[in-house]
Design a protein around this motif. Structure first.
Motif, PDB file in Angstrom:
ATOM      1  N   TYR A 223       0.855  -1.183   0.000  1.00 54.76           N
ATOM      2  CA  TYR A 223       0.000   0.000   0.000  1.00 54.76           C
ATOM      3  C   TYR A 223       0.896   1.240   0.000  1.00 54.76           C
ATOM      4  CZ  TYR A 223      -3.919  -2.990   1.551  1.00 54.76           C
ATOM      5  OH  TYR A 223      -4.883  -3.951   1.646  1.00 54.76           O
ATOM      6  N   LEU A 224       0.482   2.279  -0.722  1.00 54.23           N
ATOM      7  CA  LEU A 224       1.148   3.573  -0.597  1.00 54.23           C
ATOM      8  C   LEU A 224       0.773   4.180   0.748  1.00 54.23           C
ATOM      9  CD1 LEU A 224       0.446   5.039  -4.158  1.00 54.23           C
ATOM     10  CD2 LEU A 224       2.538   3.957  -3.351  1.00 54.23           C
ATOM     11  N   ILE A 225       1.735   4.771   1.424  1.00 52.47           N
ATOM     12  CA  ILE A 225       1.472   5.260   2.777  1.00 52.47           C
ATOM     13  C   ILE A 225       0.506   6.451   2.753  1.00 52.47           C
ATOM     14  CG2 ILE A 225       3.651   4.431   3.743  1.00 52.47           C
ATOM     15  CD1 ILE A 225       4.670   7.345   3.597  1.00 52.47           C
ATOM     16  N   PRO A 226      -0.505   6.445   3.634  1.00 52.57           N
ATOM     17  CA  PRO A 226      -1.392   7.601   3.744  1.00 52.57           C
ATOM     18  C   PRO A 226      -0.776   8.715   4.579  1.00 52.57           C
ATOM     19  CG  PRO A 226      -2.078   5.913   5.287  1.00 52.57           C
ATOM     20  CD  PRO A 226      -0.929   5.343   4.507  1.00 52.57           C
ATOM     21  N   THR A 254       7.582  13.164   3.697  1.00 58.17           N
ATOM     22  CA  THR A 254       7.199  12.208   2.660  1.00 58.17           C
ATOM     23  C   THR A 254       5.965  12.708   1.926  1.00 58.17           C
ATOM     24  OG1 THR A 254       5.634  10.939   4.025  1.00 58.17           O
ATOM     25  CG2 THR A 254       7.952  10.254   4.097  1.00 58.17           C
ATOM     26  N   PRO A 255       5.773  12.222   0.699  1.00 57.08           N
ATOM     27  CA  PRO A 255       4.452  12.382   0.104  1.00 57.08           C
ATOM     28  C   PRO A 255       3.482  11.443   0.813  1.00 57.08           C
ATOM     29  CG  PRO A 255       5.840  11.060  -1.335  1.00 57.08           C
ATOM     30  CD  PRO A 255       6.713  11.529  -0.197  1.00 57.08           C
ATOM     31  N   CYS A 256       2.222  11.811   0.829  1.00 54.67           N
ATOM     32  CA  CYS A 256       1.167  10.993   1.426  1.00 54.67           C
ATOM     33  C   CYS A 256       0.104  10.764   0.360  1.00 54.67           C
ATOM     34  CB  CYS A 256       0.551  11.698   2.640  1.00 54.67           C
ATOM     35  SG  CYS A 256       1.749  12.172   3.899  1.00 54.67           S
ATOM     36  N   PHE A 257      -0.497   9.579   0.370  1.00 57.27           N
ATOM     37  CA  PHE A 257      -1.445   9.200  -0.663  1.00 57.27           C
ATOM     38  C   PHE A 257      -2.757   8.753  -0.025  1.00 57.27           C
ATOM     39  CE2 PHE A 257       2.901   8.325  -1.916  1.00 57.27           C
ATOM     40  CZ  PHE A 257       3.009   8.994  -3.132  1.00 57.27           C
ATOM     41  N   PHE A 277      -0.042  14.579  -1.325  1.00 57.04           N
ATOM     42  CA  PHE A 277       0.441  15.822  -0.715  1.00 57.04           C
ATOM     43  C   PHE A 277       1.662  15.520   0.134  1.00 57.04           C
ATOM     44  CE2 PHE A 277      -2.695  13.863   2.036  1.00 57.04           C
ATOM     45  CZ  PHE A 277      -2.147  13.950   3.297  1.00 57.04           C
ATOM     46  N   TRP A 278       2.440  16.566   0.410  1.00 56.09           N
ATOM     47  CA  TRP A 278       3.636  16.428   1.239  1.00 56.09           C
ATOM     48  C   TRP A 278       3.305  16.775   2.692  1.00 56.09           C
ATOM     49  CZ3 TRP A 278       8.225  14.513  -0.482  1.00 56.09           C
ATOM     50  CH2 TRP A 278       8.410  14.436  -1.874  1.00 56.09           C
ATOM     51  N   VAL A 383       4.463  20.493   9.878  1.00 56.66           N
ATOM     52  CA  VAL A 383       3.025  20.324   9.701  1.00 56.66           C
ATOM     53  C   VAL A 383       2.763  19.874   8.266  1.00 56.66           C
ATOM     54  CG1 VAL A 383       2.370  22.052  11.426  1.00 56.66           C
ATOM     55  CG2 VAL A 383       2.739  22.782   9.060  1.00 56.66           C
ATOM     56  N   ALA A 384       1.464  19.812   7.871  1.00 57.35           N
ATOM     57  CA  ALA A 384       1.104  19.492   6.491  1.00 57.35           C
ATOM     58  C   ALA A 384       1.636  20.586   5.572  1.00 57.35           C
ATOM     59  CB  ALA A 384      -0.412  19.359   6.363  1.00 57.35           C
TER      60      ALA A 384
END
Length: 421
Positions: A223-226, A254-257, A277-278, A383-384
């Motif tokens: 799975y791509l990491i959320p 990291t990027p998040c998916f 998003f990063w 943060v995001a």
């Protein structure tokens, strides 16, 4: 994961915690399954013991010239029945484990009770929202500059993706570097470059599986990491760490998916809610008696980022109906967005207690002792990056449509003071 022994010893307390989450009592179902499984285990053990005993009696009867047929008939019945009881015990165990895995963490006693975000409690504010005449939203500013392209992203990837160009692409990179430098240089976090794909056991450990699979992107056996909470927290998966070495503090960019399966129609314009998003993440692994203080510290670390950038925000305690699945207590930091004339979440810092540790079998042991205990885990956005980019655009927008670069970011922008077309 919940402690089955604790449920046996105090089912009323368990159900009270669930009631605060707005859930029906579940201890009767849990304890019924537990009782039936234990009964099956006892029966299995008794049948195995009798099988061994009967085998000895058959041998003795044959040596003494006695009729062993009744014992042999009993042995045949046991051999036929044993696989059935084994299967029953296994099925009851799987059903019980599945039920326990689907139940969210119980809220801490001081978490405000309520059904949804309307019951969240504001605990402090920092900074004064800027009075900006005719404030524009981030996507209006970015598109006007020609540096934010949703159409190109849509052509290649569909909805909820963005292409950033020039000064905005550099600004996103600058924000991430700025955050990492503060967390590693001032806050004592160790920077990690983790895998971006994980197996299902890692997502089970942090609580995304099995309940929230629809929000994940799967590729083959991975799975791509959320969120990098998953690989960072799983650094202690199936480990026993020395208590005196705790807390461990990790950070990663990291990027998040995320599939955003449950957000149809929400924030469809702009960068608020994206499939990719990063994010700069913070994760702490602590001894049980450290986690409450660490939770306050982690939240303050995230606040530092916004303070250095001069972005007004507020901190709220999430109510029982708004907390995430694995959280015991959560502080959300909401940044002021002039274009929306409201505060929006930019960081969520959660104390999960031993909930994730039980799922991951992550424990600690004091020096010189044999007894272990489950660690506590915490996670928070630090943060995001995309949402921080949005906040900078909206709070630093100028009448001519340009974006003033916050002073703290200028060294990361090669001295650039203003973003223009």
């Amino acid at each position: 994961m919940h402690d089955l022994r604790a449920i046996r010893e105090n089912p009323e307390s368990f159900d009270r915690g669930l009631a605060r989450r707005g859930l029906e009592p579940m201890s009767p179902t849990v304890l019924d399954l537990d009782s039936r499984r234990r009964a099956a285990q006892t029966q299995l053990q008794e049948m195995q013991a009798r099988r061994n005993e009967a085998a000895k009696e058959i041998g003795l009867a044959k040596r003494e010239g006695r009729d062993a047929q009744p014992l042999m008939d009993e042995m045949a019945q046991l051999k036929e029945r044993l696989p059935q009881v084994e299967e029953e015990e296994k099925a009851l165990g799987a059903e019980l484990d599945g039920l326990l895995a689907s139940i969210p963490n119980l809220p801490a006693d001081d978490v405000p009770e309520g059904p949804d975000e309307s019951a969240n409690v504001e605990i402090r504010r920092w900074g004064e929202p800027k009075a900006i005449a005719d404030a524009k939203q981030h996507f209006e500013l970015g598109e006007a500059l020609g540096l934010m392209d949703f159409e190109a992203a849509s052509r290649m990837s569909g909805a909820r993706f963005t292409v950033l160009k020039g000064g905005l692409a550099r600004l996103e990179r600058a924000l991430a570097d700025f955050m990492l430098d503060i967390h590693t240089g001032e806050h004592g976090y160790t920077e990690i470059a983790p895998p971006l794909m994980v197996r299902d056991n890692a997502l089970f450990g942090t609580g995304q599986l099995p309940k929230f699979e629809e929000d994940l992107f799967r590729t083959g056996d991975h799975y791509l990491i959320p969120t990098s909470e998953v690989p960072l927290t799983n650094l202690v998966n199936d480990q026993i760490v020395a208590t005196e070495e705790l807390p461990h503090r990790y950070t990663a960019l990291t990027p998040c998916f995320r599939a955003e399966a449950g957000s149809a129609g929400r924030d469809t314009r702009g960068m608020i809610r994206q499939h990719q998003f990063w994010k700069v993440e913070m994760v702490s692994v602590t001894a049980p008696d450290q986690s409450e203080a660490e939770h306050l510290r982690m939240t303050q670390c995230a606040e530092t980022i916004l303070q250095r950038l001069g972005l007004p925000y507020r901190v709220v305690t999430l109510c029982t109906g708004d907390m995430g699945f694995s959280a015991r207590k959560t502080y959300d930091i909401e940044v002021w967005l002039p274009g929306q004339n409201m505060y929006r979440e930019i960081s969520s810092c959660s104390n999960c207690g031993d909930f994730q540790a039980r799922r991951m079998k992550a424990r600690c042991r004091p020096k010189g002792e044999k007894q272990t205990q489950f660690v506590h885990t915490l996670n928070g956005s630090g943060v995001a990056v995309g949402r921080c980019l949005i906040a900078v655009l909206e709070n630093y927008q100028q009448p001519d449509g340009s974006i003033l670069v916050p002073e703290a970011l200028r060294p990361y922008m090669r001295g650039l003071e203003r973003i223009t077309t």
